[in-house]
Write a protein that holds these residues in place. Structure first.
Motif, PDB file in Angstrom:
ATOM      1  N   LYS A  63      24.451  -3.472  30.968  1.00 61.74           N
ATOM      2  CA  LYS A  63      24.379  -3.987  32.334  1.00 61.74           C
ATOM      3  C   LYS A  63      23.695  -2.986  33.246  1.00 61.74           C
ATOM      4  O   LYS A  63      23.749  -1.767  33.019  1.00 61.74           O
ATOM      5  CB  LYS A  63      25.795  -4.284  32.864  1.00 61.74           C
ATOM      6  CG  LYS A  63      26.590  -5.271  32.011  1.00 61.74           C
ATOM      7  CD  LYS A  63      27.986  -5.462  32.580  1.00 61.74           C
ATOM      8  CE  LYS A  63      28.799  -6.411  31.726  1.00 61.74           C
ATOM      9  NZ  LYS A  63      30.166  -6.620  32.254  1.00 61.74           N
ATOM     10  N   ASP A  67      25.292  -5.693  37.922  1.00 64.64           N
ATOM     11  CA  ASP A  67      26.115  -6.482  37.007  1.00 64.64           C
ATOM     12  C   ASP A  67      27.379  -5.739  36.571  1.00 64.64           C
ATOM     13  O   ASP A  67      28.351  -6.380  36.160  1.00 64.64           O
ATOM     14  CB  ASP A  67      25.309  -6.862  35.763  1.00 64.64           C
ATOM     15  CG  ASP A  67      24.179  -7.825  36.085  1.00 64.64           C
ATOM     16  OD1 ASP A  67      24.274  -8.503  37.129  1.00 64.64           O
ATOM     17  OD2 ASP A  67      23.200  -7.885  35.315  1.00 64.64           O
ATOM     18  N   GLY A  77      25.584  -8.356  29.966  1.00 67.77           N
ATOM     19  CA  GLY A  77      24.675  -8.274  31.096  1.00 67.77           C
ATOM     20  C   GLY A  77      23.300  -8.801  30.739  1.00 67.77           C
ATOM     21  O   GLY A  77      23.141  -9.668  29.872  1.00 67.77           O
TER      22      GLY A  77
END
Length: 307
Positions: A63, A67, A77
């Motif tokens: 991520k 996120d 993510g």
């Protein structure tokens, strides 16, 4: 009276012959299958609980910063793992790679030297007789009871007197001392190295050092690798010793470097992605060490348990 007695006995005998057999303690296939299912279920739950932090770390490393806080912890993510790794390895002129190399140096070199010293010491305690051997070995075992954090301040004072504070030697020299490794090495020596083989080597004219190097050390290879794995894990996770001994960030191991990054995340939240990705990379050497050397570790633990 005699006739009645015999008649009574004869009447009881058929009853005794037709007595129903008692049940044995054997398990039925259904109960055995149920017990295996319960045991395997518990093992699966334990494995999931153990692997949950690592799985979260792997998912979080995919991520970006947005996120990381906007999505669920176990939600994937945008697959930014390669981007995060590139940012990690290039941040601050690649300081993370320097920390990673320092951890390899402290763990591999320190653990190899520690394992060799422990194996030699345990071999000497097992094969040689000298005055006060058991008392000295008891003193070594007493060192197992002392927590490493308790002796950090005396070790810092000794390192200050020796002038090795804030150098590589500040972590390499303490890594050589491992009382538990000496105990394991003596146990392995008793179980793996027969006295008859050493006596045959002495008859052939081999000296003590050559006998240990050519015969004792190869036989103690499982014990050496077991001690190496324990020392490697302890050296890789040695956080408090590095925190006390080191001030230069170029000498930090990876765990201390990640701690320093994590301490500034409140002021600079972009460091969160660096800390998470760096933690994931820092776990890989431990996994690789146990996967590659597990056969030595299993045989070593079995030998110690049998002994």
């Amino acid at each position: 009276m005699t006739t009645l007695t015999h008649g009574t006995s004869a009447a009881r005998q058929p009853t005794a012959r037709h007595r129903t057999p008692t049940r044995t303690g054997r398990r039925t296939p259904t109960s055995a299958l149920l017990s295996k299912t319960v045991v395997n279920g518990l093992l699966v739950l334990a494995a999931c609980y153990t692997l949950m932090p690592v799985s979260w770390l792997l998912i979080a490393a995919t991520k970006n910063h947005r996120d990381l806080f906007a999505t669920s912890g176990f939600a994937l993510g945008d697959m930014n793992l390669l981007t995060n790794l590139r940012h990690l390895f290039t941040f601050d002129d690649g300081i993370y790679l320097r920390w990673f190399a320092n951890s390899i140096l402290y763990s591999v070199v320190g653990s190899a030297a520690c394992s060799l010293l422990c194996v030699a010491t345990g071999y000497a305690f097992d094969k040689y007789d000298f005055k006060g051997k058991e008392k000295l070995f008891g003193l070594v075992l007493g060192g197992v009871l002392v927590p490493s954090t308790v002796i950090q301040l005396p070790m810092y004072l000794l390192a200050t007197k020796a002038g090795v504070v804030n150098t590589y030697w500040a972590l390499l020299l303490p890594a050589l001392v491992n009382p538990f490794g000496v105990y394991l090495a003596r146990v392995f020596s008793e179980g793996y190295v027969p006295n008859e083989v050493l006596e045959a080597a002495h008859v052939d004219g081999a000296g003590e050092l050559r006998t240990f190097a050519r015969i004792g050390l190869p036989m103690l290879a499982p014990g050496f690798m077991t001690i190496f794995l324990f020392s490697f894990t302890a050296g890789w996770n040695n956080f408090f010793g590095a925190l006390v001994m080191l001030n230069d960030d170029h000498l930090y191991p990876v765990n201390l470097g990640l701690f320093m990054w994590n301490s500034v995340t409140q002021q600079q939240p972009e460091y969160y992605a660096l800390v998470i990705t760096g933690s994931l990379v820092a776990v890989l050497p431990l996994i690789a060490a146990f996967v590659c050397l597990q056969r030595f570790w299993r045989s070593g633990l079995t030998a110690g348990a049998v002994k």
